[in-house]
Each structure stands twice: as C-alpha cells, then as structure tokens.
Design a protein around this motif. Structure first.
Motif, PDB file in Angstrom:
ATOM      1  N   MET A  36      46.514  32.107 106.097  1.00 50.89           N
ATOM      2  CA  MET A  36      46.165  32.305 104.686  1.00 50.89           C
ATOM      3  C   MET A  36      46.747  33.633 104.205  1.00 50.89           C
ATOM      4  N   PRO A  37      47.800  33.588 103.373  1.00 47.34           N
ATOM      5  CA  PRO A  37      48.463  34.826 102.938  1.00 47.34           C
ATOM      6  C   PRO A  37      47.561  35.700 102.065  1.00 47.34           C
ATOM      7  N   ILE A  38      47.702  37.003 102.246  1.00 43.91           N
ATOM      8  CA  ILE A  38      46.973  37.967 101.429  1.00 43.91           C
ATOM      9  C   ILE A  38      47.930  38.514 100.371  1.00 43.91           C
ATOM     10  N   ILE A  39      47.526  38.388  99.114  1.00 46.73           N
ATOM     11  CA  ILE A  39      48.372  38.762  97.979  1.00 46.73           C
ATOM     12  C   ILE A  39      47.732  39.913  97.216  1.00 46.73           C
ATOM     13  N   SER A  40      48.526  40.916  96.891  1.00 48.32           N
ATOM     14  CA  SER A  40      48.083  42.007  96.019  1.00 48.32           C
ATOM     15  C   SER A  40      48.772  41.820  94.671  1.00 48.32           C
ATOM     16  N   THR A  41      47.986  41.730  93.598  1.00 52.06           N
ATOM     17  CA  THR A  41      48.579  41.431  92.297  1.00 52.06           C
ATOM     18  C   THR A  41      47.698  41.903  91.145  1.00 52.06           C
ATOM     19  N   ASN A  42      48.309  42.154  90.007  1.00 50.08           N
ATOM     20  CA  ASN A  42      47.551  42.309  88.770  1.00 50.08           C
ATOM     21  C   ASN A  42      47.177  40.917  88.278  1.00 50.08           C
ATOM     22  N   ALA A  43      46.074  40.816  87.558  1.00 53.45           N
ATOM     23  CA  ALA A  43      45.600  39.515  87.088  1.00 53.45           C
ATOM     24  C   ALA A  43      44.830  39.687  85.785  1.00 53.45           C
ATOM     25  N   ILE A  44      44.932  38.689  84.910  1.00 55.99           N
ATOM     26  CA  ILE A  44      44.190  38.671  83.650  1.00 55.99           C
ATOM     27  C   ILE A  44      43.215  37.511  83.689  1.00 55.99           C
ATOM     28  N   VAL A  45      41.938  37.800  83.466  1.00 55.20           N
ATOM     29  CA  VAL A  45      40.903  36.765  83.511  1.00 55.20           C
ATOM     30  C   VAL A  45      41.027  35.860  82.287  1.00 55.20           C
ATOM     31  N   LEU A  46      41.045  34.551  82.526  1.00 53.03           N
ATOM     32  CA  LEU A  46      41.099  33.589  81.426  1.00 53.03           C
ATOM     33  C   LEU A  46      39.757  32.900  81.205  1.00 53.03           C
ATOM     34  N   SER A  47      39.034  32.626  82.268  1.00 53.56           N
ATOM     35  CA  SER A  47      37.730  31.964  82.114  1.00 53.56           C
ATOM     36  C   SER A  47      36.910  32.134  83.376  1.00 53.56           C
ATOM     37  N   SER A  48      35.611  31.966  83.241  1.00 54.38           N
ATOM     38  CA  SER A  48      34.733  31.953  84.407  1.00 54.38           C
ATOM     39  C   SER A  48      33.667  30.884  84.208  1.00 54.38           C
ATOM     40  N   PHE A  50      45.341  34.466  85.278  1.00 54.22           N
ATOM     41  CA  PHE A  50      46.801  34.402  85.282  1.00 54.22           C
ATOM     42  C   PHE A  50      47.271  35.631  86.033  1.00 54.22           C
ATOM     43  N   THR A  51      47.859  35.432  87.207  1.00 54.37           N
ATOM     44  CA  THR A  51      48.267  36.555  88.044  1.00 54.37           C
ATOM     45  C   THR A  51      49.736  36.878  87.831  1.00 54.37           C
ATOM     46  N   GLN A  52      50.075  38.142  88.036  1.00 47.58           N
ATOM     47  CA  GLN A  52      51.460  38.559  87.850  1.00 47.58           C
ATOM     48  C   GLN A  52      52.357  38.017  88.959  1.00 47.58           C
ATOM     49  N   GLN A  53      51.822  37.905  90.165  1.00 42.91           N
ATOM     50  CA  GLN A  53      52.640  37.504  91.309  1.00 42.91           C
ATOM     51  C   GLN A  53      52.799  35.997  91.471  1.00 42.91           C
ATOM     52  N   GLU A  54      51.746  35.228  91.123  1.00 40.65           N
ATOM     53  CA  GLU A  54      51.786  33.799  91.443  1.00 40.65           C
ATOM     54  C   GLU A  54      51.277  32.892  90.322  1.00 40.65           C
ATOM     55  N   GLY A  55      51.268  33.391  89.089  1.00 42.13           N
ATOM     56  CA  GLY A  55      50.863  32.547  87.971  1.00 42.13           C
ATOM     57  C   GLY A  55      49.384  32.214  87.983  1.00 42.13           C
ATOM     58  N   ASN A  69      44.229  27.053  78.212  1.00 45.66           N
ATOM     59  CA  ASN A  69      44.579  25.677  77.867  1.00 45.66           C
ATOM     60  C   ASN A  69      46.074  25.411  78.013  1.00 45.66           C
ATOM     61  N   VAL A  70      46.909  26.384  77.647  1.00 44.71           N
ATOM     62  CA  VAL A  70      48.344  26.111  77.538  1.00 44.71           C
ATOM     63  C   VAL A  70      49.170  26.564  78.739  1.00 44.71           C
ATOM     64  N   ILE A  71      48.638  27.494  79.540  1.00 44.89           N
ATOM     65  CA  ILE A  71      49.408  27.962  80.700  1.00 44.89           C
ATOM     66  C   ILE A  71      48.978  27.174  81.933  1.00 44.89           C
ATOM     67  N   GLN A  72      49.925  26.499  82.532  1.00 46.16           N
ATOM     68  CA  GLN A  72      49.636  25.677  83.711  1.00 46.16           C
ATOM     69  C   GLN A  72      50.455  26.096  84.938  1.00 46.16           C
ATOM     70  N   GLU A  73      51.396  26.987  84.764  1.00 44.33           N
ATOM     71  CA  GLU A  73      52.349  27.265  85.845  1.00 44.33           C
ATOM     72  C   GLU A  73      51.753  28.121  86.961  1.00 44.33           C
ATOM     73  N   GLU A  74      51.918  27.659  88.183  1.00 45.65           N
ATOM     74  CA  GLU A  74      51.448  28.392  89.364  1.00 45.65           C
ATOM     75  C   GLU A  74      52.638  29.093  90.012  1.00 45.65           C
ATOM     76  N   GLU A  75      53.294  29.908  89.215  1.00 44.15           N
ATOM     77  CA  GLU A  75      54.413  30.702  89.708  1.00 44.15           C
ATOM     78  C   GLU A  75      54.534  31.931  88.823  1.00 44.15           C
ATOM     79  N   ALA A  76      55.202  32.940  89.342  1.00 45.85           N
ATOM     80  CA  ALA A  76      55.325  34.194  88.605  1.00 45.85           C
ATOM     81  C   ALA A  76      56.126  33.996  87.317  1.00 45.85           C
ATOM     82  N   ASN A  77      55.669  34.656  86.259  1.00 41.64           N
ATOM     83  CA  ASN A  77      56.401  34.705  84.993  1.00 41.64           C
ATOM     84  C   ASN A  77      56.181  36.100  84.429  1.00 41.64           C
ATOM     85  N   ASP A  78      57.030  37.026  84.855  1.00 42.73           N
ATOM     86  CA  ASP A  78      56.831  38.435  84.511  1.00 42.73           C
ATOM     87  C   ASP A  78      56.856  38.686  83.013  1.00 42.73           C
ATOM     88  N   ALA A  79      57.745  37.990  82.303  1.00 47.86           N
ATOM     89  CA  ALA A  79      57.859  38.205  80.857  1.00 47.86           C
ATOM     90  C   ALA A  79      56.575  37.774  80.151  1.00 47.86           C
TER      91      ALA A  79
END
Length: 240
Positions: A1-13, A26-31, A105-115
C-alpha cells in the motif's frame, strides 16, 4: 500500500457509522480520492478534528492509498493555507458549500491535474481574502469550464445570441438552447470579467440569479452527471 504525501482540497464529507467520516478530496498528486477517517466524530483532544474536513479546506496530508479499493486512509494531516474568513462569513460559507458541491459533481479524474489544482487553490484563497465577493461564484463557474473542456467560444461575440449546447455565439433564434436579449447581454458581461477586475462587475440581484441559472443550464448540457446543487437555494437566498 503506497504512502503518498500531497496537498488536498476537501470537497465533501459524509458521516459513516457513529464516529467516522468518508471524506472526498481533490489531491494534487493523484486527483480525486476518498478517505475513511475513523473516530473523528468522537470527542477527544488532539489528533484529527472535524474542522479539518469542512468544504474547500486546503490540507497537507500523508495517506495510505489502497491499490485494491476506493477508500484510503490518512496517516498525517495539517491545514495548509488556513482560511481567515470563509467559515465566519455566512455569504462566503454559502458560496463554499455551493462550489464544493459543484466541483465534487464535475471532477471525476483520479490522476494529477496541476493546472486545475492550482486554479482551485488560488480561487479559494482569493475568496477568503476579499470582501466584495457577490459575483465570485459566477466567475469561478465560468473559468472552471476551461478545465472541463467547454469554455465558450468567443470568436463571434458581436452576435446577439449564445448557443448553450454548441458553446458559441450566434444569431438569436427559436432554438431552445440559444439565449438572447438581456440574458445574453449579462452573460457577455461575465465573459469580460476575471478575478482581477471582478470587483468592478455589477449585476442586480435578478441579473445575478439569471446568469447563475444560465451557467447551471450550460453545465447540465455539457456534463452528463450534472444535477442541480442542493445548496443552490441557500446560495440564492443569501443574495436576495
């Protein structure tokens, strides 16, 4: 199980059981990623706090990313770019709930998108630091379309109609997807605005609601899964 260090923005809980949360970020490293945060609703000193998981909170996390499932776990967490006003101001808080719902609702990508990540981070930091924010959500929704692939084509903007489905300016017609008249005029006004000159943008309350409904219709036509945000009524109420 890989350990990832990343910035992240909370969308829902979402509450899970009596003491836990499932948090979508939405995480900076892995979407887009969802985390099971166990025991966070228990009353205790130190450790994880519920306040970390309010909509749009910017976090720095160390997480276990499960390669076999969709729920991951957080090992370490701290608030990054701590907001000073969003959760204290009822209007800003309403905007935050609304935009977190739209972005979720609109972001579904599980990959990095720095922009895209930089756009979200910069936009929400801007919202926190300004006072005149009545039209912030409109400019945000318009600019977000450029990352989703359907920003309006403005090459024929002198024309008096805009085709919401095709995304370009055209002559007014009876096509149900073409806006014209004052609706098109106000939409054009929004297209001439960015965050730098947002404070000079003026809409009446009815015009603001009209432009918002135009944008929501635009999103519905271009994002298959898009639905009316539940927080829309609250957002419209605070601007009445």
């Amino acid at each position: 199980m890989p350990i990832i260090s990343t910035n992240a923005i909370v969308l829902s809980s979402l509450k899970f059981g009596d003491t836990s949360l499932i948090v979508k970020c939405f995480t900076q490293q892995e979407g887009l990623k969802s985390y099971l945060v166990r025991g966070v609703l228990k009353s205790k000193k130190g450790g994880l706090k519920v306040a970390y998981f309010q909509p749009l909170t910017q976090l720095k996390i160390v997480a276990n990313h499960n390669t076999k499932g969709t729920l991951h776990t957080i090992k370490e967490i701290q608030v990054y770019n701590s907001y000073q006003s969003i959760y204290q101001d009822v209007v800003k808080q309403s905007i935050a709930f609304f935009l977190s719902e739209v972005v979720s609702n609109v972001i579904q990508e599980e990959e990095a998108n720095d922009a895209l990540y930089e756009f979200l981070e910069t936009s929400f930091t801007w919202l926190d630091s300004r006072e005149k924010i009545a039209n912030f959500h409109l400019v945000f929704l318009l600019n977000l379309t450029s990352f989703l692939g359907f920003y309006p084509d403005t090459s024929d903007r002198e024309k008096q109609g805009f085709h919401l489905l095709d995304g370009f300016f055209t002559d007014p017609s009876y096509d149900k997807n073409v806006i014209s008249g004052n609706e098109c005029v106000q939409f054009k006004k929004l297209l001439e605005t960015n965050f730098e000159n947002l404070e000079s943008l003026t809409f009446t309350k009815s015009e603001r609601q009209m432009v918002l409904q135009t944008l929501i219709t635009y999103y519905k036509l271009h994002v298959d899964s898009f639905r009316n945000p539940k927080s829309l009524d609250v957002l419209e109420a605070v601007f009445r």
